[in-house]
Motif scaffolding. Structure first.
Motif, short mmCIF file in Angstrom:
data_model
loop_
_atom_site.label_atom_id
_atom_site.label_comp_id
_atom_site.label_asym_id
_atom_site.label_seq_id
_atom_site.Cartn_x
_atom_site.Cartn_y
_atom_site.Cartn_z
N TYR A 17 0.84 -1.20 0.00
CA TYR A 17 0.00 0.00 0.00
C TYR A 17 0.88 1.26 0.00
O TYR A 17 0.68 2.17 -0.80
CB TYR A 17 -0.93 -0.01 1.22
CG TYR A 17 -1.66 1.29 1.43
CD1 TYR A 17 -2.79 1.60 0.67
CD2 TYR A 17 -1.23 2.21 2.38
CE1 TYR A 17 -3.46 2.79 0.85
CE2 TYR A 17 -1.89 3.40 2.57
CZ TYR A 17 -3.00 3.69 1.80
OH TYR A 17 -3.66 4.88 1.99
N MET A 20 2.71 1.60 -3.32
CA MET A 20 1.81 2.05 -4.39
C MET A 20 1.55 3.56 -4.28
O MET A 20 1.57 4.27 -5.28
CB MET A 20 0.48 1.30 -4.34
CG MET A 20 0.57 -0.13 -4.77
SD MET A 20 1.01 -0.23 -6.51
CE MET A 20 1.91 -1.74 -6.50
N LYS A 21 1.30 4.02 -3.07
CA LYS A 21 1.04 5.45 -2.86
C LYS A 21 2.25 6.29 -3.26
O LYS A 21 2.11 7.30 -3.95
CB LYS A 21 0.68 5.74 -1.40
CG LYS A 21 -0.70 5.26 -1.00
CD LYS A 21 -1.74 6.12 -1.65
CE LYS A 21 -3.14 5.79 -1.20
NZ LYS A 21 -4.15 6.49 -2.00
N VAL A 24 3.99 4.50 -7.24
CA VAL A 24 3.10 4.44 -8.40
C VAL A 24 2.27 5.72 -8.53
O VAL A 24 2.26 6.36 -9.58
CB VAL A 24 2.20 3.18 -8.33
CG1 VAL A 24 1.19 3.18 -9.47
CG2 VAL A 24 3.06 1.92 -8.37
N GLU A 25 1.60 6.13 -7.44
CA GLU A 25 0.74 7.32 -7.54
C GLU A 25 1.54 8.62 -7.56
O GLU A 25 1.34 9.46 -8.42
CB GLU A 25 -0.28 7.33 -6.40
CG GLU A 25 -1.32 6.23 -6.53
CD GLU A 25 -2.35 6.24 -5.40
OE1 GLU A 25 -2.55 7.30 -4.77
OE2 GLU A 25 -2.93 5.17 -5.16
N GLU A 26 2.46 8.77 -6.61
CA GLU A 26 3.20 10.03 -6.50
C GLU A 26 4.27 10.16 -7.56
O GLU A 26 4.40 11.20 -8.21
CB GLU A 26 3.81 10.13 -5.10
CG GLU A 26 4.61 11.39 -4.86
CD GLU A 26 5.28 11.42 -3.49
OE1 GLU A 26 6.23 12.21 -3.34
OE2 GLU A 26 4.88 10.66 -2.58
N LYS A 28 4.80 8.08 -10.24
CA LYS A 28 4.38 7.61 -11.57
C LYS A 28 5.19 6.43 -12.10
O LYS A 28 5.38 6.28 -13.30
CB LYS A 28 4.39 8.74 -12.61
CG LYS A 28 3.63 9.98 -12.17
CD LYS A 28 2.18 9.72 -11.91
CE LYS A 28 1.43 10.99 -11.57
NZ LYS A 28 0.35 10.78 -10.63
N ASP A 30 5.55 2.65 -13.13
CA ASP A 30 4.61 1.66 -13.67
C ASP A 30 4.43 0.54 -12.64
O ASP A 30 5.40 0.00 -12.12
CB ASP A 30 5.18 1.10 -14.97
CG ASP A 30 4.18 0.27 -15.75
OD1 ASP A 30 3.13 -0.11 -15.19
OD2 ASP A 30 4.46 0.00 -16.93
N VAL A 31 3.18 0.18 -12.36
CA VAL A 31 2.89 -0.84 -11.34
C VAL A 31 3.59 -2.16 -11.66
O VAL A 31 4.00 -2.88 -10.75
CB VAL A 31 1.37 -1.02 -11.14
CG1 VAL A 31 0.71 -1.67 -12.35
CG2 VAL A 31 1.08 -1.81 -9.88
N GLU A 34 6.98 -1.90 -10.23
CA GLU A 34 7.04 -1.76 -8.77
C GLU A 34 6.96 -3.11 -8.06
O GLU A 34 7.73 -3.39 -7.17
CB GLU A 34 5.93 -0.83 -8.27
CG GLU A 34 5.89 -0.66 -6.79
CD GLU A 34 7.24 -0.32 -6.18
OE1 GLU A 34 7.50 -0.78 -5.06
OE2 GLU A 34 8.05 0.38 -6.80
#
Length: 140
Positions: A17, A20-21, A24-26, A28, A30-31, A34
């Motif tokens: 979690y 990802m935050k 991936v989110e902040e 950018k 690629d999942v 990651e």
């Protein structure tokens, strides 16, 4: 704050979690980059603040080194010592595994943070997941 070596599926999900935050989110990333093929062999840690996951990292043994990876802290907890907690715990886990040298690929904006913890830059800048990094090492 509480730091844990991941021992359950829920704790692993908490580490993911945070990753990802942050990544991936902040940032950018690629999942697919990651979460990788090394998740099962790594020792994961997660930091909790009042039961909420706020930091994570993982440690692998690679070519005789303890490789510090996926070190991240939620924006709300940066400058609160969470990164240092993560690094200290992973270094202690490396010692427990009989390792005497560590390495990491640190984002260049965090190079000063790692230097304060005794890491030395041993490479020029390179790109990883579209983000500038340097390789750093430390002897225990």
């Amino acid at each position: 704050m509480e730091i844990k070596v991941v021992a359950t599926k829920d704790e692993r999900e908490d580490a993911y979690y945070v990753r990802m935050k942050v990544f991936v989110e902040e940032q950018k990333v690629d999942v697919e980059e990651e979460i990788d093929q090394y998740e099962e062999e790594a020792t994961h840690i997660v930091v909790y603040d009042e039961g909420k996951p706020v930091g994570a990292g993982r440690l692998r043994v690679v070519d005789g080194y303890g490789k510090m990876e996926r070190i991240c802290v939620m924006p709300s907890h940066r400058q609160a010592g969470v990164g240092k907690l993560i690094m200290n715990k992973m270094e202690s886990l490396a010692v427990d595994k009989g390792l005497s040298k560590l390495k990491l690929h640190g984002q260049t904006h965090a190079e000063g943070f790692y230097e304060k913890l005794g890491y030395v830059t041993v490479s020029g800048e390179f790109m990883d997941a579209g983000i500038p990094h340097v390789e750093m090492v430390k002897k225990l």
